[in-house]
Design an enzyme around this catalytic site. Structure first.
Site, PDB file in Angstrom:
ATOM      1  N   CYS A   1     -83.141   3.739  -0.813  1.00 54.32           N
ATOM      2  CA  CYS A   1     -82.375   4.155   0.341  1.00 54.32           C
ATOM      3  C   CYS A   1     -81.146   5.217  -0.012  1.00 54.32           C
ATOM      4  CB  CYS A   1     -82.055   3.220   1.122  1.00 54.32           C
ATOM      5  SG  CYS A   1     -80.604   2.090   0.387  1.00 54.32           S
TER       6      CYS A   1
ATOM      7  N   HIS B   1     -78.408  -1.313   2.973  1.00 53.24           N
ATOM      8  CA  HIS B   1     -79.534   0.038   3.267  1.00 53.24           C
ATOM      9  C   HIS B   1     -78.674   0.791   4.043  1.00 53.24           C
ATOM     10  CE1 HIS B   1     -83.170   1.574   4.022  1.00 53.24           C
ATOM     11  NE2 HIS B   1     -82.895   1.721   5.343  1.00 53.24           N
TER      12      HIS B   1
ATOM     13  N   HIS C   1     -85.149   7.427   6.623  1.00 52.16           N
ATOM     14  CA  HIS C   1     -84.556   6.413   5.599  1.00 52.16           C
ATOM     15  C   HIS C   1     -85.774   6.228   4.662  1.00 52.16           C
ATOM     16  CE1 HIS C   1     -85.980   2.712   7.938  1.00 52.16           C
ATOM     17  NE2 HIS C   1     -86.451   3.729   8.335  1.00 52.16           N
TER      18      HIS C   1
END
Length: 406
Positions: A278, A346, A358
């Site tokens: 991420c 994240h 993402h």
């Protein structure tokens, strides 16, 4: 809803366990019983001056020349000053990195299209991050076939000897002063001769930087940091100086690069178009627009302008849509419901109208609006957002021009 939260909680726990396992085994003494009287002292050093092993190196081990004495090896001059001020010089010797055994080759240039950097000097160790061909790094120490290096964003990790070409300060300056090219296509190869049927020298990925030997109409001959030569199709390259002058850290440009990676698989530690995690995804999207941001999501969360998108600890969709701009970073915590410290697990890049892009399984576009068809329930774990773009102070200190070797 409960099952979703439980699943996200498990992800967060696994992430934290993995992070704890990847931390340096920083106390390496044989007579642990005799060392106990000094343990509180060195733990205080770590907690105060080296809490994050990703950016400050700290190792304590036996002094082989003096029984009952210890060496504190570190990258921190603050630790050295602290030990001297505490008058512990009779027990501890502070060894500052870079190591003198490197004989002045304390700089380096990444030598592979994508070099895998690990948490320990071993191929079986967890991959901490990746670094691209042509990236300038600090070389701090050699351990067998591995080097401890520091990347331009300040990240510490180990790379094998094929992944980096050590250089002196003078040699790095020479590399930087030469005519260079950057690979701007997604993926391709360099060849021994100026045709695609020739044997390959290596693969190449977006963001690779090499020096230019000659420029032909269809192919340029390029040189690797270790001296290898290869021909690359000219339409896949730009002169590095021209590219650097052209790229600007602007939202639409960041999102354009991000969208080029849609469908790329998730890879823990990945920072290239071959595979991204991420934060490697956000880092790469910004890098290809001339901005070097911190490596991991938790580090990215600590910088930039804080944005107001929460109400009473939960995402406020209306407020978020109003206050977020394209290119802002949105942060998530899988343990949000159970851990008041909410460790960041994240990160995503905001697009518009509640949508974000993402790396989660693959690079994809989702929405935090529960009424949207591409709503992602992971939005329940959003804990904040940060803005790097339109932040003149941040941009000035994180552009390529601010980093030596670029």
């Amino acid at each position: 809803m409960k099952s979703i939260l439980n699943k996200l909680l498990l992800i967060g726990i696994l992430t934290m366990v993995s992070n704890s396992l990847s931390a340096q085994n920083w106390i390496n003494v044989k007579d642990t019983e005799n060392f106990d009287k000094w343990r509180d002292f060195v733990v205080k050093i770590k907690d105060t001056y080296a809490p994050d092993s990703r950016d400050i190196y700290l190792s304590v081990y036996d002094d082989e020349e003096q029984a009952g004495k210890y060496v504190i090896e570190t990258t921190s001059t603050e630790i050295q000053s602290y030990v001297l001020n505490e008058e512990k010089g009779s027990t501890f010797t502070v060894k500052l990195l870079p190591d003198s055994d490197l004989n002045g080759k304390t700089k380096g240039i990444i030598n592979l299209s994508v070099a895998n950097l690990r948490t320990r000097p071993s191929h079986s160790a967890e991959m901490a991050t990746q670094t691209l061909l042509g990236t300038p790094v600090d070389v701090l120490k050699k351990l067998g076939g591995y080097y401890l290096i520091r990347t331009p964003e300040g990240y510490l990790a180990y790379v094998d000897r094929y992944g980096v070409q050590p250089k002196t300060e003078e040699e790095l300056a020479n590399w930087t002063s030469r005519n260079r090219a950057i690979y701007v296509a997604d993926y391709g190869h360099a060849y021994l001769e100026a045709n695609t049927t020739s044997p390959r020298v290596s693969d190449l990925v977006m963001g690779n930087i090499l020096t230019v030997v000659s420029e032909g109409e269809d192919y340029w001959q390029l040189e690797y940091p270790d001296g290898r030569l290869g021909y690359v199709e000219s339409n896949r390259l730009m002169k590095y100086d021209d590219w650097k002058a052209m790229v600007k850290p602007q939202a639409d440009s960041v999102l354009q690069v991000a969208k080029r990676m849609i469908g790329v698989p998730y890879l823990w530690g990945g920072t290239s178009i071959k595979g991204v995690d991420c934060s490697g995804f956000t880092k790469t999207s910004y890098f290809m627009n001339g901005l070097i941001i911190p490596r991991d999501a938790s580090q990215q969360y600590r910088q930039g302008e804080e944005l107001n998108i929460m109400t009473d600890g939960d995402l406020d969709v209306k407020k978020a849509v109003s206050n977020l701009k394209k290119g802002d970073l949105i942060f998530f915590s899988a343990s949000k419901e159970t851990n008041p410290k909410q460790p960041i697990t994240h990160v995503a890049i905001y697009m518009d109208n509640g949508e974000f892009i993402h790396a989660a399984g693959i690079v994809r576009i989702n929405s935090f609006d529960p009424t949207a068809p591409n709503y992602d329930s992971q939005s329940l774990t959003i804990v904040g957002a940060r803005r790097y773009l339109d932040n003149e102070e941040f941009i000035a200190s994180h552009t390529l021009n601010s980093k030596k070797g670029y």
